[in-house]
Design a protein around this motif. Structure first.
Motif, short mmCIF file in Angstrom:
data_model
loop_
_atom_site.label_atom_id
_atom_site.label_comp_id
_atom_site.label_asym_id
_atom_site.label_seq_id
_atom_site.Cartn_x
_atom_site.Cartn_y
_atom_site.Cartn_z
N THR A 104 24.15 12.38 -45.53
CA THR A 104 23.43 13.64 -45.36
C THR A 104 23.33 13.96 -43.88
O THR A 104 23.52 13.08 -43.03
CB THR A 104 22.01 13.55 -45.96
N ALA A 106 20.66 14.68 -42.19
CA ALA A 106 19.51 13.97 -41.62
C ALA A 106 19.87 12.51 -41.31
O ALA A 106 19.45 11.96 -40.29
CB ALA A 106 18.32 14.04 -42.56
N LYS A 109 22.00 12.49 -38.23
CA LYS A 109 21.19 12.81 -37.05
C LYS A 109 20.42 11.58 -36.60
O LYS A 109 20.37 11.26 -35.41
CB LYS A 109 20.24 13.96 -37.38
N ASN A 110 19.85 10.86 -37.54
CA ASN A 110 19.12 9.64 -37.23
C ASN A 110 20.07 8.58 -36.69
O ASN A 110 19.73 7.87 -35.73
CB ASN A 110 18.38 9.14 -38.48
#
Length: 160
Positions: A104, A106, A109-110
């Motif tokens: 995903t 997110a 991004k993490n």
């Protein structure tokens, strides 16, 4: 046989080019240190442009800066970036980043933050250390290197 080894010839040409750099030893050493500092940053692909830009901005030797950037090349970059990441990760007290189980935005991004933060910190520390060492060594070695004479490649003898 030596003509087939283009990398040996290219290395020798770069040594000759470095020996023929014009300028004071201090200017060349600063340019090389700047290039090595930029070479240690995780800006792979833009390093030469950054080196030329900052060399122009700081009025340092541009060719020495570009030569210094080549400390990170396709052979050495994985080792250098891995060391920088590990140093930054240890200093920040972070765990090793793992590839996310689900793909995903997110999660990526993490993952980017988990990799980029330690890499940037480690590259800053390695860059400062390597730039300082290269400045000191280059400043001392340039007067010695300028006296070297690099022999020409052997030329084939003409058959008579």
């Amino acid at each position: 046989m030596w003509r087939r080894w283009s990398f040996v010839r290219q290395f020798k040409l770069n040594v000759v080019r470095f020996l023929r750099l014009r300028g004071e030893p201090d200017e060349i050493a600063k340019g090389l240190a700047l290039g090595i500092f930029i070479g240690m940053t995780p800006t792979f692909g833009f390093q030469m442009v950054l080196a030329i830009f900052f060399a122009l901005l700081l009025k340092e030797n541009r060719l020495a800066a570009v030569l210094g950037v080549w400390i990170t090349n396709p052979v050495t970059a994985p080792v250098i970036y891995a060391l920088e990441y590990e140093l930054g990760r240890l200093l920040l007290g972070m765990k090793r980043a793992h590839f996310p189980a689900e793909l995903t935005a997110a999660a990526f991004k993490n993952l980017g933050w988990e990799v980029l933060a330690p890499l940037c910190l480690g590259s800053l520390l390695f860059g400062i250390l390597c730039a300082g060492l290269s400045y000191a060594l280059t400043l001392r070695l340039i007067p010695l290197i300028k006296t070297w004479r690099v022999p020409r490649w052997p030329r084939p003898r003409k058959k008579s």
